[in-house]
Write a protein that holds these residues in place. Sequence first.
Motif, PDB file in Angstrom:
ATOM      1  N   PHE A   8       0.492  -0.927   0.122  1.00 14.21           N
ATOM      2  CA  PHE A   8       0.266  -0.029  -0.035  1.00 14.21           C
ATOM      3  C   PHE A   8       1.145   1.319   0.401  1.00 14.21           C
ATOM      4  O   PHE A   8       1.355   1.230   1.064  1.00 14.21           O
ATOM      5  CB  PHE A   8      -1.265   0.593   1.348  1.00 14.21           C
ATOM      6  N   TYR A   9       0.746   1.982  -0.857  1.00 16.57           N
ATOM      7  CA  TYR A   9       1.526   3.510  -1.230  1.00 16.57           C
ATOM      8  C   TYR A   9       0.714   4.201  -1.498  1.00 16.57           C
ATOM      9  O   TYR A   9       0.251   5.506  -2.002  1.00 16.57           O
ATOM     10  CB  TYR A   9       2.071   3.500  -3.155  1.00 16.57           C
ATOM     11  N   ALA A  10       0.449   5.130   0.461  1.00 18.98           N
ATOM     12  CA  ALA A  10      -0.187   6.661   0.793  1.00 18.98           C
ATOM     13  C   ALA A  10       0.347   7.790  -0.295  1.00 18.98           C
ATOM     14  O   ALA A  10       1.479   7.929   0.013  1.00 18.98           O
ATOM     15  CB  ALA A  10      -0.528   6.590   1.526  1.00 18.98           C
ATOM     16  N   ILE A  11      -0.444   8.674  -1.376  1.00 21.58           N
ATOM     17  CA  ILE A  11       0.363   9.380  -1.335  1.00 21.58           C
ATOM     18  C   ILE A  11      -0.263  11.451  -1.246  1.00 21.58           C
ATOM     19  O   ILE A  11      -1.542  10.631  -1.017  1.00 21.58           O
ATOM     20  CB  ILE A  11       0.126   9.777  -3.129  1.00 21.58           C
ATOM     21  N   THR A  12       0.167  11.866  -0.659  1.00 24.99           N
ATOM     22  CA  THR A  12      -0.266  12.773   0.220  1.00 24.99           C
ATOM     23  C   THR A  12      -1.003  13.890  -0.822  1.00 24.99           C
ATOM     24  O   THR A  12      -0.728  14.558  -1.415  1.00 24.99           O
ATOM     25  CB  THR A  12       0.829  13.604   1.264  1.00 24.99           C
ATOM     26  N   ASP A  13      -1.648  14.585  -0.059  1.00 20.79           N
ATOM     27  CA  ASP A  13      -2.444  15.821  -0.647  1.00 20.79           C
ATOM     28  C   ASP A  13      -3.613  15.853   0.637  1.00 20.79           C
ATOM     29  O   ASP A  13      -4.682  15.981   1.496  1.00 20.79           O
ATOM     30  CB  ASP A  13      -3.605  15.642  -0.889  1.00 20.79           C
ATOM     31  N   ARG A  14      -2.574  17.244   1.386  1.00 12.33           N
ATOM     32  CA  ARG A  14      -2.390  17.264   2.602  1.00 12.33           C
ATOM     33  C   ARG A  14      -4.413  18.508   2.513  1.00 12.33           C
ATOM     34  O   ARG A  14      -4.710  18.344   3.876  1.00 12.33           O
ATOM     35  CB  ARG A  14      -1.177  18.876   2.675  1.00 12.33           C
ATOM     36  N   LEU A  38       5.336  12.539  -1.574  1.00 13.06           N
ATOM     37  CA  LEU A  38       5.203  13.480  -0.839  1.00 13.06           C
ATOM     38  C   LEU A  38       4.581  14.327  -2.267  1.00 13.06           C
ATOM     39  O   LEU A  38       5.860  14.299  -2.678  1.00 13.06           O
ATOM     40  CB  LEU A  38       5.814  14.056   0.048  1.00 13.06           C
ATOM     41  N   ARG A  39       3.432  14.559  -1.858  1.00 12.55           N
ATOM     42  CA  ARG A  39       3.234  15.096  -3.490  1.00 12.55           C
ATOM     43  C   ARG A  39       2.363  16.567  -2.545  1.00 12.55           C
ATOM     44  O   ARG A  39       1.299  16.674  -2.988  1.00 12.55           O
ATOM     45  CB  ARG A  39       2.093  13.713  -3.971  1.00 12.55           C
ATOM     46  N   GLU A  40       3.086  18.067  -2.536  1.00  8.66           N
ATOM     47  CA  GLU A  40       2.329  19.247  -2.364  1.00  8.66           C
ATOM     48  C   GLU A  40       2.787  19.852  -3.398  1.00  8.66           C
ATOM     49  O   GLU A  40       3.254  20.697  -3.710  1.00  8.66           O
ATOM     50  CB  GLU A  40       2.407  19.276  -0.964  1.00  8.66           C
ATOM     51  N   LYS A  41       2.387  19.683  -4.611  1.00  6.44           N
ATOM     52  CA  LYS A  41       2.505  20.655  -5.164  1.00  6.44           C
ATOM     53  C   LYS A  41       3.141  22.115  -5.777  1.00  6.44           C
ATOM     54  O   LYS A  41       3.565  23.066  -6.119  1.00  6.44           O
ATOM     55  CB  LYS A  41       2.253  20.692  -6.964  1.00  6.44           C
ATOM     56  N   ASP A  42       1.684  22.604  -4.664  1.00  6.29           N
ATOM     57  CA  ASP A  42       1.462  24.079  -4.157  1.00  6.29           C
ATOM     58  C   ASP A  42       2.460  24.552  -3.338  1.00  6.29           C
ATOM     59  O   ASP A  42       2.987  26.209  -3.395  1.00  6.29           O
ATOM     60  CB  ASP A  42       0.600  24.648  -4.174  1.00  6.29           C
ATOM     61  N   LEU A  43       3.512  24.040  -2.727  1.00  9.49           N
ATOM     62  CA  LEU A  43       4.694  24.451  -2.094  1.00  9.49           C
ATOM     63  C   LEU A  43       5.421  25.009  -2.626  1.00  9.49           C
ATOM     64  O   LEU A  43       6.449  24.323  -3.261  1.00  9.49           O
ATOM     65  CB  LEU A  43       4.451  24.025  -0.891  1.00  9.49           C
ATOM     66  N   SER A  44       6.244  26.111  -2.094  1.00  6.69           N
ATOM     67  CA  SER A  44       7.652  26.576  -2.166  1.00  6.69           C
ATOM     68  C   SER A  44       8.534  25.409  -1.685  1.00  6.69           C
ATOM     69  O   SER A  44       8.329  24.279  -0.835  1.00  6.69           O
ATOM     70  CB  SER A  44       7.915  27.698  -1.959  1.00  6.69           C
ATOM     71  N   ILE A  68       9.697  11.569  -3.351  1.00  8.46           N
ATOM     72  CA  ILE A  68       9.265  12.457  -3.298  1.00  8.46           C
ATOM     73  C   ILE A  68       8.484  13.113  -4.796  1.00  8.46           C
ATOM     74  O   ILE A  68       9.369  12.686  -5.930  1.00  8.46           O
ATOM     75  CB  ILE A  68      10.255  13.430  -3.330  1.00  8.46           C
ATOM     76  N   ASN A  69       7.613  13.455  -5.077  1.00  7.67           N
ATOM     77  CA  ASN A  69       7.134  13.200  -6.404  1.00  7.67           C
ATOM     78  C   ASN A  69       7.885  14.815  -6.725  1.00  7.67           C
ATOM     79  O   ASN A  69       7.934  16.199  -7.002  1.00  7.67           O
ATOM     80  CB  ASN A  69       5.766  13.727  -5.866  1.00  7.67           C
ATOM     81  N   ASP A  70       8.574  14.491  -8.378  1.00  5.82           N
ATOM     82  CA  ASP A  70       9.141  14.680  -8.770  1.00  5.82           C
ATOM     83  C   ASP A  70      10.458  15.789  -8.764  1.00  5.82           C
ATOM     84  O   ASP A  70      10.703  17.084  -9.363  1.00  5.82           O
ATOM     85  CB  ASP A  70       8.321  16.200  -9.482  1.00  5.82           C
ATOM     86  N   ARG A  71      10.542  16.057  -7.966  1.00  2.00           N
ATOM     87  CA  ARG A  71      11.708  16.794  -7.100  1.00  2.00           C
ATOM     88  C   ARG A  71      12.568  16.207  -6.775  1.00  2.00           C
ATOM     89  O   ARG A  71      13.134  15.762  -5.243  1.00  2.00           O
ATOM     90  CB  ARG A  71      11.276  17.618  -5.652  1.00  2.00           C
ATOM     91  N   ILE A 181      -4.391   8.118  -2.336  1.00  2.00           N
ATOM     92  CA  ILE A 181      -4.950   9.769  -1.277  1.00  2.00           C
ATOM     93  C   ILE A 181      -6.145   9.062  -1.603  1.00  2.00           C
ATOM     94  O   ILE A 181      -5.856   8.885   0.811  1.00  2.00           O
ATOM     95  CB  ILE A 181      -4.962  10.806  -2.434  1.00  2.00           C
ATOM     96  N   ARG A 182      -7.241   9.224  -1.260  1.00  2.00           N
ATOM     97  CA  ARG A 182      -8.409   9.056  -0.936  1.00  2.00           C
ATOM     98  C   ARG A 182      -8.465   7.723  -0.639  1.00  2.00           C
ATOM     99  O   ARG A 182      -9.666   7.247   0.437  1.00  2.00           O
ATOM    100  CB  ARG A 182      -9.826   9.691  -1.635  1.00  2.00           C
ATOM    101  N   THR A 183      -7.947   7.126  -0.973  1.00  2.12           N
ATOM    102  CA  THR A 183      -8.276   5.141  -0.836  1.00  2.12           C
ATOM    103  C   THR A 183      -7.890   5.338   0.570  1.00  2.12           C
ATOM    104  O   THR A 183      -9.141   4.625   1.067  1.00  2.12           O
ATOM    105  CB  THR A 183      -7.464   4.389  -1.878  1.00  2.12           C
ATOM    106  N   PHE A 184      -6.680   5.205   1.287  1.00  7.98           N
ATOM    107  CA  PHE A 184      -6.434   4.952   2.504  1.00  7.98           C
ATOM    108  C   PHE A 184      -6.758   6.131   3.281  1.00  7.98           C
ATOM    109  O   PHE A 184      -6.906   6.358   4.923  1.00  7.98           O
ATOM    110  CB  PHE A 184      -4.973   5.734   2.665  1.00  7.98           C
ATOM    111  N   LEU A 185      -7.769   7.435   3.084  1.00  3.63           N
ATOM    112  CA  LEU A 185      -8.386   8.225   4.080  1.00  3.63           C
ATOM    113  C   LEU A 185      -9.597   7.793   4.383  1.00  3.63           C
ATOM    114  O   LEU A 185     -10.289   8.218   5.490  1.00  3.63           O
ATOM    115  CB  LEU A 185      -8.517   9.599   3.372  1.00  3.63           C
TER     116      LEU A 185
END
Length: 186
Positions: A8-14, A38-44, A68-71, A181-185
């Motif tokens: 099981f692989y949780a993807i974050t979306d705070r 960690l996938r929080e695209k809107d953060l600096s 880490i997503n794409d970084r 994301i939602r699957t585990f919430l």
Amino acid sequence: MKNNLHKFYAITDRKKYKIPFENQIKLLLDKGIRMFQLREKDLSSGELLNLAEKMKRILEKYNGSLFINDRVDVALLVEADGVHLPENSFPVSKIKTKFPHLIVGKSCHSIECAIKAQEEGADYIIFSPIFYVEGKGKPQGIKKLKEVVERVNIPVYALGGINKSNINQVLDTGVYGIAGIRTFLY
């Protein structure tokens, strides 16, 4: 490397969390999830680095894996287990050549992408969306997921619209695991 890849692989979306970020991560860890992206695209960059450092400290207590997503820069700075690349990101091979210690995953929305990701050295792929998810395009479906699983020799995670009513159908395809994301919430 498979020690760092879990079923099981949780993807974050705070923004979808009803409780503070750190509490949500701990709750998921308490439920047995050990792999996080960690996938929080809107953060600096600074905010993302700060959050990644906090997350890394939490996961270490549970022997969890951090991606880490794409970084790649943030993944290297926090000594994450790996990086996860969107389908249109740079080639997996570039990262594997420069940073062979990183586990590299790739998001794919076609069989061709899955095969190419494997050829470039991806350690796993996330194939999506399996079922309908608002704003995520036409669902790939179970048949296409099974084709991908049969065509590549690396772990395949299924993502998109997976819930209690259809998870067994997804697992029956032979996927390595479930990402969500939602699957585990719930």
